[in-house]
Design a protein around this motif. Sequence first.
Motif, short mmCIF file in Angstrom:
data_model
loop_
_atom_site.label_atom_id
_atom_site.label_comp_id
_atom_site.label_asym_id
_atom_site.label_seq_id
_atom_site.Cartn_x
_atom_site.Cartn_y
_atom_site.Cartn_z
N SER A 1 12.40 8.04 -9.41
CA SER A 1 11.51 7.17 -8.64
C SER A 1 10.97 6.06 -9.54
N GLY A 2 10.90 4.86 -8.98
CA GLY A 2 10.37 3.73 -9.74
C GLY A 2 11.46 2.77 -10.17
N ALA A 3 11.05 1.56 -10.49
CA ALA A 3 12.00 0.51 -10.87
C ALA A 3 12.45 0.72 -12.32
N LEU A 4 13.49 1.48 -12.51
CA LEU A 4 13.99 1.77 -13.85
C LEU A 4 14.34 0.49 -14.60
N PRO B 1 7.65 -4.99 -3.95
CA PRO B 1 7.75 -5.84 -5.14
C PRO B 1 8.50 -5.20 -6.28
N HIS B 2 8.43 -3.87 -6.42
CA HIS B 2 9.16 -3.18 -7.48
C HIS B 2 10.66 -3.23 -7.22
N CYS B 3 11.04 -3.16 -5.94
CA CYS B 3 12.45 -3.29 -5.58
C CYS B 3 12.95 -4.69 -5.91
N ALA B 4 12.12 -5.69 -5.63
CA ALA B 4 12.49 -7.07 -5.95
C ALA B 4 12.62 -7.24 -7.46
N HIS B 5 11.72 -6.62 -8.21
CA HIS B 5 11.78 -6.71 -9.68
C HIS B 5 13.09 -6.11 -10.19
N PHE B 6 13.47 -4.95 -9.64
CA PHE B 6 14.71 -4.33 -10.06
C PHE B 6 15.90 -5.23 -9.73
N SER B 7 15.90 -5.79 -8.52
CA SER B 7 17.01 -6.64 -8.08
C SER B 7 17.18 -7.88 -8.94
N THR B 8 16.07 -8.49 -9.32
CA THR B 8 16.14 -9.76 -10.03
C THR B 8 16.16 -9.60 -11.55
N THR B 9 15.64 -8.50 -12.06
CA THR B 9 15.48 -8.35 -13.51
C THR B 9 16.45 -7.34 -14.13
N THR B 10 16.63 -6.20 -13.47
CA THR B 10 17.42 -5.12 -14.04
C THR B 10 18.86 -5.11 -13.53
N LEU B 11 19.04 -5.26 -12.24
CA LEU B 11 20.37 -5.14 -11.65
C LEU B 11 21.41 -6.09 -12.24
N PRO B 12 21.08 -7.36 -12.51
CA PRO B 12 22.12 -8.24 -13.06
C PRO B 12 22.76 -7.70 -14.34
N THR B 13 21.95 -7.10 -15.22
CA THR B 13 22.49 -6.55 -16.46
C THR B 13 23.29 -5.28 -16.19
N ILE B 14 22.76 -4.42 -15.32
CA ILE B 14 23.48 -3.20 -14.96
C ILE B 14 24.82 -3.54 -14.30
N LYS B 15 24.81 -4.55 -13.48
CA LYS B 15 26.05 -4.99 -12.83
C LYS B 15 27.07 -5.44 -13.87
N GLU B 16 26.62 -6.23 -14.82
CA GLU B 16 27.53 -6.74 -15.84
C GLU B 16 28.07 -5.62 -16.73
N ALA C 1 0.82 -1.20 0.00
CA ALA C 1 0.00 0.00 0.00
C ALA C 1 0.86 1.25 0.00
N GLN C 2 1.99 1.22 0.70
CA GLN C 2 2.84 2.39 0.80
C GLN C 2 3.89 2.44 -0.29
N ASP C 3 4.10 1.35 -0.98
CA ASP C 3 5.05 1.30 -2.09
C ASP C 3 4.34 1.86 -3.31
N THR C 4 4.56 3.15 -3.59
CA THR C 4 3.81 3.81 -4.64
C THR C 4 4.55 3.92 -5.95
N ALA C 5 5.73 3.33 -6.04
CA ALA C 5 6.51 3.42 -7.27
C ALA C 5 5.80 2.67 -8.38
N PRO C 6 5.82 3.18 -9.61
CA PRO C 6 5.16 2.50 -10.71
C PRO C 6 5.87 1.22 -11.09
N ALA C 7 5.12 0.30 -11.67
CA ALA C 7 5.72 -0.95 -12.11
C ALA C 7 6.71 -0.69 -13.23
N ALA C 8 7.72 -1.52 -13.31
CA ALA C 8 8.74 -1.35 -14.34
C ALA C 8 8.15 -1.60 -15.72
N ALA C 9 8.60 -0.81 -16.68
CA ALA C 9 8.14 -0.98 -18.04
C ALA C 9 8.80 -2.19 -18.67
#
Length: 236
Positions: free
Chosen positions: A219-222, A90-105, A31-39
């Motif tokens: 703001s949001g899961a880039l 959940p948006h933070c989890a999405h970033f961690s599992t979906t976006t961060l691995p590529t950004i890290k590489e 409810a308090q996590d107001t960041a939009p879902a990742a595109a």
Amino acid sequence: MSELLTRRNLLALAAVSTAAIALAAGTEARAQDTAPAAAPETNKSDVKVPPSAGTVDQAKLLAPGTLKDIVMGKADAPITIIEYASMTCPHCAHFSTTTLPTIKEKYIDTGKAKLILREFPFDPRAAAAFMLARCAPEERYYPLVEVLFKQQEQWAGAANAEEPLLQISKLAGFTQESFKACLTNQKLLDDVNAVRERGANEFGVNSTPTFFINGARYSGALSVDEMSAIIDGLLK
């Protein structure tokens, strides 16, 4: 902004009380996590740099807080990514599992950027997860955070959060005794709360994830493409 998390909340979680289960239910965090879902990811090369929501003085942003910043990547990397996150977001989890691995590489492993994760828990379960990550040896901090995000649904939405959190913690070397000791560490809980309050009061963080990339706030899961466009623009 929700009320400060208290030691009583964490003690209740460790004891698996009915009150803690109700208070720490995943619905509050969402409810308090107001960041939009990742595109959805795109293969287009002409992705526009997303607009920032303002800037913060980089020196002030990097000034030491109550908890030591744990850096992923080389300390002298020219791009600094600071992420304020909640472990039940959940948006933070999405970033961690979906976006961060590529950004890290692409950027972190190549020395172009470094990442600093900062605590912004919205509920006791998020605070508990951050505390466990902080209690782990420093070299296990980000691996434990990664596992906690990957298995978020197993503990954040569970009726009994203690057992799945304990099992995940054991992967990082915790015993049942060190697990309980960590969750009842008042000083650590106060420090986690202080990181969150500093983010809100000094840097305008009010949702998760919030990123500061060389001082510019987003703001949001880039997505990979969005974050790449920001970083590439700064590297030119």
